[in-house]
Scaffold this active site. Structure first.
Site, PDB file in Angstrom:
ATOM      1  CE  LYS A   1      68.457 -41.937 -37.736  1.00 39.46           C
ATOM      2  NZ  LYS A   1      67.365 -41.788 -38.729  1.00 39.46           N
TER       3      LYS A   1
ATOM      4  CB  SER B   1      64.157 -39.733 -40.339  1.00 37.85           C
ATOM      5  OG  SER B   1      63.152 -40.126 -39.468  1.00 37.85           O
TER       6      SER B   1
ATOM      7  CB  SER C   1      64.353 -40.869 -36.391  1.00 37.65           C
ATOM      8  OG  SER C   1      64.865 -41.265 -37.648  1.00 37.65           O
TER       9      SER C   1
HETATM   10  N1  GLN Z   1      58.613 -39.689 -38.432  1.00 37.68           N
HETATM   11  C1  GLN Z   1      58.463 -40.845 -39.256  1.00 37.68           C
HETATM   12  C2  GLN Z   1      58.208 -42.060 -38.410  1.00 37.68           C
HETATM   13  O1  GLN Z   1      58.074 -41.904 -37.250  1.00 37.68           O
HETATM   14  C3  GLN Z   1      59.659 -41.012 -40.138  1.00 37.68           C
HETATM   15  C4  GLN Z   1      60.799 -41.681 -39.494  1.00 37.68           C
HETATM   16  C5  GLN Z   1      61.961 -41.884 -40.421  1.00 37.68           C
HETATM   17  O2  GLN Z   1      62.019 -41.316 -41.506  1.00 37.68           O
HETATM   18  N2  GLN Z   1      62.877 -42.729 -40.001  1.00 37.68           N
HETATM   19  O3  GLN Z   1      58.116 -43.155 -38.872  1.00 37.68           O
END
Ligand code: GLN
Length: 492
Positions: A79, A178, A154
């Site tokens: 990532k 994410s 994400s």
């Molecule tokens: N969807 C969540 C957010 O927008 C989690 C994001 C993540 O785990 N990096 O914060």
């Protein structure tokens, strides 16, 4: 050869026996990326030559009979919010578009020591804030099962890359879901380890008390092999815990006797898609048929998870992202009148809308007069959420639930409604707030042919049991062996 018919373990076995070289394997991945990634958009950037050189070097060492690391010759996609020395690390943000870190993250060091081949960098929502990859400043990743839909986020690029057979393994980060949510949307296995299990050194910080790095693979064995390499103590992350790392993959195939699985009524609430509920309940039936004891548990503070998370995470983000000021890192606006103006122009142009929204939410929650009412209150409720789990784990070993309320949603469907987007994190956030390990594994498909995920959570540092429980289910079912039909780039 094709990655879609081979598990991580098959590939490792073939590499070890000399049936397959790392060069062949990396070439297969690069060809697959060439054929499909224009359409899927999983990778932000990759460097063909260094990957092939690394593979050739490992092949040479293997032929010479040298000792090789645990993942020798296996490609891993990273990532793009994890620093690797000399490799651009953008966080899918204009702010870091040209940022080249001068050091390796702890997990990159680990992967290099394990002789994994670093394949390329995957797309994400900007600074890991989002659930759909729609917040990437550079591109939209598409779900390999249906390219009209998001791969989740994400870490959507990492999940899509594994699902599309472009890499056997990838790395994500999970602050509120994410890793697990994109794993569920893309029909692969993804795991968020216990907070402190994997060093965050070199992970670009979003919300430091929640962030955790973790693995993606096509099956539980792959995830376990990768976690063995990632996990372990690192002095450079003060929250990294000095605890033995079990050989997660070793006893994986031994079923757990007397496994107690918890089901919380708070996880089966309004908004849960009936097909997701059905798939998760059927998965629980599989455990029952294997002799597991199924028990009701209660997590009474679950209803506050989303609210607490969306105070704590933005608060930490607003502080972590203060460093992007046009001086220390990355992008600087070209036109400005004075220093203050330079800061605001740089941040105004360098950050996307969602990142700005989080910075504003967090700054508000932390400001004098609101701190007690929002941030401090959220911390107190966070403690109650953790206590709910502590109590539940006195009764059961693992809690089974959905990962997401629905299967993958369409690109554009939720982007104009941030609250609806935040609500999609409802089942994953609690593991981050409580610091627990959680895994997402395929447990069925919707009538539209979209993958559905089963989430299993366990008490802190119970990864070994968690993975064995996950593997128990996987051995009985074949959902994890299904692959999306991939048309090439040219066929729309
Ligand atoms: N969807 C969540 C957010 O927008 C989690 C994001 C993540 O785990 N990096 O914060």
């Amino acid at each position: 050869m094709s990655l879609s018919t081979h598990t991580t373990q098959d590939l490792l076995d073939q590499l070890q026996s000399g049936q397959l070289t790392s060069t062949e394997l990396v070439t297969t991945c690069l060809d697959r990326i060439d054929a499909h990634d224009e359409r899927i958009g999983a990778f932000l950037h990759f460097e063909r030559e260094p990957a092939l050189q690394q593979a050739a070097e490992i092949d040479r060492r293997r032929q010479a009979g040298g000792t090789l690391g645990a993942l020798a010759g296996l490609p891993v996609a990273i990532k793009d919010n994890i620093c690797a020395n000399g490799t651009r690390t953008t966080c899918a943000s204009r702010m870091l578009e040209n940022f080249v870190p001068p050091y390796d993250a702890h997990i990159i060091e680990r992967l290099r020591q394990a002789d994994a081949v670093l394949l390329g960098r995957t797309n994400l929502d900007e600074f890991a804030m989002g659930s759909s990859c729609e917040n990437s400043a550079f591109q939209q990743t598409r779900n390999p099962w249906d390219t009209e839909r998001t791969p989740g986020g994400s870490s959507g690029g990492s999940a899509a890359a594994v699902a599309a057979g472009m890499t056997p393994l990838s790395i994500g980060s999970d602050t509120g879901g994410s890793i697990r949510q994109p794993a569920a949307f893309c029909g692969v296995v993804g795991m968020k380890p216990t907070y402190g299990r994997v060093s965050r050194y070199g992970l670009v910080a979003f919300a430091s008390s929640l962030d955790q790095i973790g693995p993606f693979a096509n099956d539980v064995t792959g995830v376990s092999r990768l976690l063995e390499v990632l996990a372990g103590h690192d002095e450079r992350d003060s929250t990294s815990i000095d605890r033995r790392v079990p050989a997660y993959s070793q006893n994986l195939d031994q079923p757990l006797d007397g496994l107690r699985i918890g089901i919380a009524k708070e996880h089966f609430v309004e908004g849960l898609h009936p097909e997701v509920e059905q798939a998760v309940r059927s998965a629980v039936d599989v455990y029952r048929s294997l002799g597991a004891e199924i028990k009701e548990v209660t997590l009474p503070h679950s209803k506050y998870c989303v609210a607490v998370y969306y105070i704590v995470a933005p608060s930490e983000a607003s502080s972590n992202l203060a460093r992007y000021d046009g001086v220390h890192y990355g992008f600087r606006a070209e036109k400005f009148d004075n220093m203050i103006d330079m800061y605001s122009a740089t941040r105004g142009e360098g950050f996307g809308d969602e990142v700005k929204r989080r910075i504003m939410l967090g700054t508000y929650a932390l400001s004098a007069g609101y701190y007690d009412a929002y941030y401090l209150k959220a911390l107190k409720v966070r403690r109650l959420i953790r206590q709910d789990f502590d109590r539940a784990f006195e009764e059961v070993d693992v809690i089974a639930s959905p990962v997401t309320p629905t299967p993958a949603f369409k690109i554009g469907e939720l982007i104009d409604d941030p609250l609806a987007m935040y609500l999609t994190d409802i089942y994953t956030i609690s593991a981050n707030l409580a610091g627990l390990p959680g895994v997402s594994l395929p447990c069925g498909f919707s009538s539209e042919g979209l993958p559905i995920g089963l989430q299993l959570q366990a008490a802190p540092f119970e990864e070994e049991r968690l993975l064995r429980a996950a593997r128990m289910y996987e051995r009985e079912t074949d959902w994890h062996t299904r692959r999306p039909a991939m048309n090439s780039n040219s066929a729309s």
